[in-house]
Structure formats: structure tokens, C-alpha cells
Design a protein around this motif. Structure first.
Motif, mmCIF file in Angstrom:
data_model
loop_
_atom_site.group_PDB
_atom_site.id
_atom_site.type_symbol
_atom_site.label_atom_id
_atom_site.label_comp_id
_atom_site.label_asym_id
_atom_site.label_seq_id
_atom_site.Cartn_x
_atom_site.Cartn_y
_atom_site.Cartn_z
ATOM 1 N N SER A 40 3.535 -10.291 6.426
ATOM 2 C CA SER A 40 3.978 -9.560 5.105
ATOM 3 C C SER A 40 3.400 -9.514 3.681
ATOM 4 N N SER A 59 -1.930 -1.186 7.356
ATOM 5 C CA SER A 59 -0.408 -1.182 7.654
ATOM 6 C C SER A 59 0.716 -0.439 9.292
ATOM 7 N N LYS A 64 8.131 2.066 7.087
ATOM 8 C CA LYS A 64 6.895 2.682 5.811
ATOM 9 C C LYS A 64 6.578 1.295 4.941
ATOM 10 N N PRO A 65 5.701 1.625 5.068
ATOM 11 C CA PRO A 65 5.041 -0.490 3.628
ATOM 12 C C PRO A 65 5.874 -0.373 2.836
ATOM 13 N N SER A 66 6.014 -2.128 2.864
ATOM 14 C CA SER A 66 6.925 -1.927 1.965
ATOM 15 C C SER A 66 6.848 -2.110 0.377
ATOM 16 N N LEU A 69 4.194 -3.943 -1.176
ATOM 17 C CA LEU A 69 3.070 -3.331 -0.450
ATOM 18 C C LEU A 69 2.090 -2.447 -1.262
ATOM 19 N N ARG A 70 3.422 -1.707 -1.549
ATOM 20 C CA ARG A 70 2.549 -0.064 -1.970
ATOM 21 C C ARG A 70 2.664 -0.269 -3.358
ATOM 22 N N LEU A 80 -4.709 2.280 0.732
ATOM 23 C CA LEU A 80 -3.073 1.220 1.772
ATOM 24 C C LEU A 80 -3.302 3.249 3.056
ATOM 25 N N HIS A 82 -1.229 4.440 6.562
ATOM 26 C CA HIS A 82 -0.375 3.258 7.265
ATOM 27 C C HIS A 82 -0.369 4.474 7.963
ATOM 28 N N ASP A 120 1.758 -6.167 8.602
ATOM 29 C CA ASP A 120 3.083 -5.915 9.941
ATOM 30 C C ASP A 120 2.812 -6.385 11.352
#
Length: 221
Positions: A40, A59, A64-66, A69-70, A80, A82, A120
């Protein structure tokens, strides 16, 4: 004042120490294109991640990305992606990661997208499959998997890593780190036997990157 010394003041909002993400580690350090992993990312990891000169964050979870992270990806202008490979409802399934999911992830690990960070829950199984492609033996792969799984290793995941047929995985062009560690071809095996290796070398597993010392340390964990 003559002879006096002054202590330099730390700029505001600059930490004394760089804080790596939880369970951060290096998957491969094939410079100049390393691949990293972590479970994480939090806001306090921002300065540390900046030192890695990342290009891509992958990810691997279904969620969904945290938000951190975004935010970090946007701030550092990172790509990024996902992938949504991880399905929590299938944690005990016999096939927790599909062949197409592995191939899709590999396509994003070409030199154009590196250095990259795998983040993740799903990255543990993917790295296990990756180690098979790199020629690691099964014991070393499972020791590494368990060291990152902590108190939550899953037999189904370990069984999947053991049984997955990596010979059926299509490796895209541009995966430089696999070119150095990949399994020998049949032609290379025959050459090795003709040079005197005989049955002794036939079927041996490579133990790439894990020494007896590091293996012992993993067992203690």
C-alpha cells in the motif's frame, strides 16, 4: 559571534527520514529498469517514492486505487494503471490469477514503462509467477511469497504458483530482465548435456537471486 556554531534549520514539511511504503521491496534491480513492489501507499511515502524515478504504478487489486496513490501519481506525473486483477471473492479459487492477466501485466513491464511499482494485494501471486519465468526454484518462490504474505499465506495461492504452466505464457518483446533469467531452451539443454553435463544437469532448477543466507532470513520470518 566568533567561535559559535549554528544548527541548520530543517525546511518545513521535510521529513528527517524517507519512509518507504509498507512491505516495500525490489522485484528486480536490472538497472536502469528496476521493478519494485509494496502492499500500500500513504502520503508519508511521497518523498521516498520520488527518489525511485518511477514511470508507472500498477495497481493489481480489484478495488479502485486509493486516494493517496492517485494523488502521488498525479503529483509526480506517473502512469497509474489499474489492472483490477484481484478478485476478493475468489481468494481460495484454484486459479486466482488468469493467464491473460499475467500477460497483460507483463506487457506493461517493458522498458518504456520502467521503473515501475507493483502495488496492492494481487502482486504476491504475480511475482510468484514472474519468479518461475525468471528460473527460480519452487522453494525459493514460496519462501518469498510467505515472507510478504505475513500471517495470511494461502495454500490455494501457493498451489496455483506451483501448478501454473509458464511455458504457455506469451512473453512480449521488450522484457529485458526476463531475457537474462528465463528458462533454457531445448537447444541449450541439449548443448549442456553434450558438453558433459549429462543427466546431472538435466532438470536442475536455477536459484536466481536467493542466497542461503537470505533464505535462512526468510525462514526466520
Amino acid at each position: 559571534m566568533s567561535g559559535s556554531t549554528t544548527t541548520p534549520r530543517r525546511p518545513p514539511n521535510v521529513p528527517f527520514f524517507l519512509v518507504p511504503p509498507e512491505l516495500f521491496s525490489i522485484v528486480t534491480d536490472a538497472a536502469p529498469f528496476p521493478i519494485y513492489r509494496c502492499s500500500s501507499v500513504s502520503p508519508e511515502n511521497r518523498p521516498f517514492l520520488k527518489t525511485l524515478n518511477l514511470k508507472t504504478i500498477l495497481s493489481l487489486t480489484a478495488e479502485k486505487p486509493s486516494k493517496p496513490l492517485r494523488a502521488i501519481s498525479e503529483e509526480q506525473n506517473l502512469n497509474l494503471v489499474h489492472l483490477g486483477l484481484w478478485q476478493p471473492r475468489n481468494l481460495e479459487a484454484s486459479q486466482p490469477l488468469s493467464k491473460s492477466a499475467v500477460e497483460k501485466t507483463l506487457q506493461l513491464l517493458t522498458t518504456d514503462n520502467l521503473p515501475a511499482l507493483l502495488v496492492d494485494g494481487g502482486h504476491g501471486i504475480f511475482v510468484g509467477v514472474l519468479r518461475k519465468l525468471m528460473g527460480w526454484n519452487h522453494t525459493s518462490i514460496i519462501l518469498e511469497y510467505r515472507s510478504f504474505a505475513g500471517n495470511h499465506p494461502r495454500y490455494g495461492n501457493e498451489e496455483f504458483i506451483e501448478m501454473v504452466d509458464t511455458s504457455r505464457i506469451n512473453i512480449p518483446e521488450g522484457i529485458e530482465f526476463l531475457a537474462w533469467h528465463g528458462p533454457k531452451s531445448n537447444e541449450e539443454d541439449k548443448e549442456g548435456e553434450s558438453e558433459g553435463g549429462g543427466e546431472k544437469n538435466k532438470g536442475e532448477s536455477k536459484d536466481v537471486g536467493v542466497t542461503s543466507r537470505s533464505r535462512a532470513e526468510l525462514v526466520k520470518k
